[in-house]
Scaffold this active site. Structure first.
Site, short mmCIF file in Angstrom:
data_model
loop_
_atom_site.label_atom_id
_atom_site.label_comp_id
_atom_site.label_asym_id
_atom_site.label_seq_id
_atom_site.Cartn_x
_atom_site.Cartn_y
_atom_site.Cartn_z
N GLU A 119 0.12 -1.20 0.30
CA GLU A 119 0.51 -0.28 0.58
C GLU A 119 0.62 1.44 -0.33
O GLU A 119 1.79 0.88 0.68
CB GLU A 119 -1.65 0.15 1.09
CG GLU A 119 -2.00 -1.23 1.00
CD GLU A 119 -2.53 -1.38 2.31
OE1 GLU A 119 -3.98 -1.80 1.79
OE2 GLU A 119 -2.87 -0.82 3.24
N CYS A 132 3.20 8.48 1.34
CA CYS A 132 4.20 7.47 2.03
C CYS A 132 3.61 6.22 1.94
O CYS A 132 3.20 5.47 0.99
CB CYS A 132 3.42 7.21 3.36
SG CYS A 132 3.73 6.22 4.45
N CYS A 139 6.39 -7.18 7.07
CA CYS A 139 7.71 -6.80 8.16
C CYS A 139 7.80 -7.51 8.81
O CYS A 139 7.23 -8.74 9.05
CB CYS A 139 7.33 -6.01 8.81
SG CYS A 139 8.65 -4.58 9.81
N CYS A 143 5.64 -5.39 15.95
CA CYS A 143 5.75 -4.18 17.04
C CYS A 143 4.51 -4.85 16.98
O CYS A 143 3.45 -4.94 16.55
CB CYS A 143 6.13 -2.59 15.90
SG CYS A 143 7.78 -2.65 15.71
N CYS A 146 1.43 -2.33 15.71
CA CYS A 146 1.78 -1.91 14.17
C CYS A 146 0.78 -3.15 13.30
O CYS A 146 0.94 -4.42 13.28
CB CYS A 146 3.06 -1.83 13.93
SG CYS A 146 3.53 -2.08 11.93
N GLY A 198 6.58 -2.22 6.32
CA GLY A 198 8.15 -2.53 6.30
C GLY A 198 8.95 -1.73 6.80
O GLY A 198 8.83 -0.49 7.27
N GLU A 199 9.75 -2.70 6.59
CA GLU A 199 11.04 -1.62 7.68
C GLU A 199 12.49 -1.17 6.63
O GLU A 199 13.35 -1.72 5.44
CB GLU A 199 11.99 -2.80 8.46
CG GLU A 199 13.51 -1.82 9.47
CD GLU A 199 13.21 -0.63 10.05
OE1 GLU A 199 12.80 -0.13 11.01
OE2 GLU A 199 14.28 -0.08 9.37
N SER A 230 11.68 6.87 7.99
CA SER A 230 11.61 6.26 9.95
C SER A 230 12.02 4.50 9.58
O SER A 230 11.85 3.74 9.28
CB SER A 230 9.88 5.90 9.79
OG SER A 230 9.57 5.42 11.06
N SER A 252 11.47 5.09 15.53
CA SER A 252 10.40 5.11 15.93
C SER A 252 10.67 4.43 17.51
O SER A 252 10.60 3.44 17.87
CB SER A 252 9.31 3.96 15.63
OG SER A 252 9.09 3.97 14.57
N PHE A 253 10.70 5.79 18.17
CA PHE A 253 11.23 5.53 19.55
C PHE A 253 10.07 4.97 20.67
O PHE A 253 10.77 3.55 21.21
CB PHE A 253 11.34 6.76 20.48
CG PHE A 253 12.12 6.38 21.29
CD1 PHE A 253 13.79 6.31 20.75
CD2 PHE A 253 12.23 6.78 22.88
CE1 PHE A 253 14.64 6.35 21.82
CE2 PHE A 253 13.69 7.32 23.47
CZ PHE A 253 15.25 6.65 23.43
N HIS A 254 9.24 5.87 20.97
CA HIS A 254 7.63 4.89 21.34
C HIS A 254 7.37 4.53 23.40
O HIS A 254 6.82 4.16 23.55
CB HIS A 254 7.12 3.91 20.58
CG HIS A 254 7.04 3.44 18.99
ND1 HIS A 254 6.51 4.90 18.74
CD2 HIS A 254 7.58 3.45 18.43
CE1 HIS A 254 6.14 4.86 17.60
NE2 HIS A 254 7.06 3.74 17.32
N ASN A 329 -3.48 3.79 16.42
CA ASN A 329 -4.25 3.94 15.27
C ASN A 329 -5.40 2.76 15.63
O ASN A 329 -4.50 1.22 15.35
CB ASN A 329 -4.06 4.17 13.83
CG ASN A 329 -3.64 5.21 13.35
OD1 ASN A 329 -4.49 6.47 13.59
ND2 ASN A 329 -2.92 6.35 12.89
N CYS A 372 -1.03 5.52 9.86
CA CYS A 372 -0.06 4.74 10.29
C CYS A 372 -0.25 3.47 11.25
O CYS A 372 -1.18 3.86 11.91
CB CYS A 372 0.06 5.57 11.65
SG CYS A 372 1.05 7.51 10.60
#
Ligand code: SAH
Ligand code: SF4
Length: 395
Positions: A119, A132, A139, A143, A146, A198-199, A230, A252-254, A329, A372
């Site tokens: 996507e 984006c 991935c 996480c 996600c 994906g990373e 990112s 992506s700290f989080h 989200n 996201c």
């Protein structure tokens, strides 16, 4: 210059990149860096002396004018156009469907070789338009907040499939320049974020080559400052990103403790907060960019306390940074809840008072699952649900 960070452990990736060229059949010119295109043209019979000029001409047709047909390359002699057509294709992935949100966000479902789907999301804003893009199918990381992370199947996208998403979006937006038309300074597609599926740093070469093409001044010509990559924190690739891509970095700290980050972003078990921060410290200087964006997803009662905000500010001390707060989200079956607006604002306030910009990201395209972390392609969804059904039947 600081020495590149050396990997503490080999990067394991259970992904593979499909070869750019099938054993037989014409080569796709899309996705080849200039040097590679030159080599390919020479191998197909272009005299070496002319090769550089031919690359320049073809490059402009493909990436400046958006041309897909060799016959339209009118500054090339007909026999040469025929040689190109015999040996090469200009091939992009295919848009399978497009959904438009009530807020103008467009989500494209893009089919790539092998029948996989990814996507791509276009987000129009007042002063810019951001695309984006995805770098992998699914991935390999997991996480826990996600949606993409729940998708099983993975392969790396090729450079053609990555830069192809930009080209497809320009097609859909009608944004290739028209010969003779005045140069339009305000672009509909003005920014790229590598924040789709994906990373990106687990597909380093693919992403690098595609972004080099997108930045090339004779083509799509997006400034490296308008491209943000990112990463969840693939530490050994961060210095390389600065040196070989030079784009803006988001991380992506989080979470503010290893205990919580281990759960949210499991790659933290491999490269913890301390190692990540160490790599981030040298990024702005190495890449000559002003600051790093710290992404922080707001999860109710998990990482959203005042204490977290204070710890965050302390951790990033000395790193030029902006903190992007992302309201969580939700997706079907997601194990978390979004923090309340009051909580998010209180958190933002602490960060802001410590001297950091702390914008709260407005979710875009929620009605079409384009926000996201909601991306997950339909075929993979179907694939998984069939597997689940099979499991149920067996159980
Ligand atoms: N794999 C990369 C880039 C893609 S994700 C990375 O992890 O950085 C883009 C951003 O969306 C990341 O910061 C990611 O953590 C965040 N994200 C993922 N799922 C989300 C969700 N459900 N709600 C809000 N943000 C999410
Ligand atoms: Fe992969 Fe990023 Fe999702 Fe983590 S947040 S599972 S790294 S896409």
């Amino acid at each position: 210059m600081t020495a590149p960070v050396t990997p503490t452990a080999p990067i394991t990736q259970d992904v593979h990149t499909i070869p750019r060229k099938a054993p037989e059949g014409p080569t796709n010119l899309v996705g080849l860096r200039r040097e590679a295109m030159r080599d390919a043209l020479i191998a197909a019979g272009t005299p070496e002396k002319q090769a550089k000029m031919r690359v320049n001409q073809i490059w402009q047709w493909i990436y400046h004018w958006g041309v897909r047909d060799f016959d339209a390359m009118t500054n090339l002699a007909k026999p040469y156009r025929e040689l190109l057509a015999r040996n090469f294709v200009i091939s992009l992935p295919e848009i399978v469907s497009k959904q438009v949100s009530s807020d103008g966000t467009r989500k494209y479902l893009v089919r790539i070789a092998g029948g996989h789907e990814v996507e791509t999301v276009y987000i129009p804003e007042e002063d810019r338009g951001t695309l984006c893009i995805s770098s992998q199918v699914g991935c390999t990381l997991t996480c826990s907040f996600c949606h993409t992370g729940t998708q099983k199947l993975v392969r790396n996208l090729t450079p053609a499939e990555i830069v192809g998403q930009v080209m497809l979006a320009r097609d859909d937006l009608g944004e290739w320049p028209q010969p003779g038309a005045p140069k339009d300074e305000t672009r509909l597609l003005s920014n790229i974020v590598l924040m789709g599926m994906g990373e990106p740093l687990y597909n380093f070469e693919g992403v690098r080559d595609a972004m080099k093409i997108a930045m090339d001044g004779e083509g799509i010509a997006l400034s490296r400052r308008r491209i943000t990559l990112s990463t969840s924190g693939v530490v050994p690739e961060i210095a390389r990103t600065a040196e070989e891509i030079g784009c803006m970095l988001a991380v992506s700290f989080h979470a503010t403790t290893d205990e919580v980050r281990d759960k949210l972003v499991p790659i933290n078990k491999k490269w913890n907060i301390e190692k990540l921060l160490e790599a981030l410290k040298s990024y702005p200087k190495l890449s000559n960019s002003e600051r790093i964006t710290f992404e922080y997803v707001m999860l109710k009662d998990v990482n959203d306390s005042d204490e977290d905000a204070r710890r965050l500010v302390k951790l990033i001390e000395g790193i030029p940074a902006k903190i992007n707060l992302i309201p969580f989200n939700e997706w079907p079956g997601s194990p978390y809840q979004r923090s309340s607006n009051n909580r998010i604002h209180a958190f933002a306030d602490i960060i802001y008072k410590a001297g950091y910009a702390s914008p709260i990201r407005t979710p875009r395209g929620e009605d079409i699952m384009a926000a996201c972390g909601q991306l997950k392609s339909a075929t993979e969804r179907a694939r998984k649900s069939r597997a689940e059904i099979a499991a149920e039947v067996q159980g």
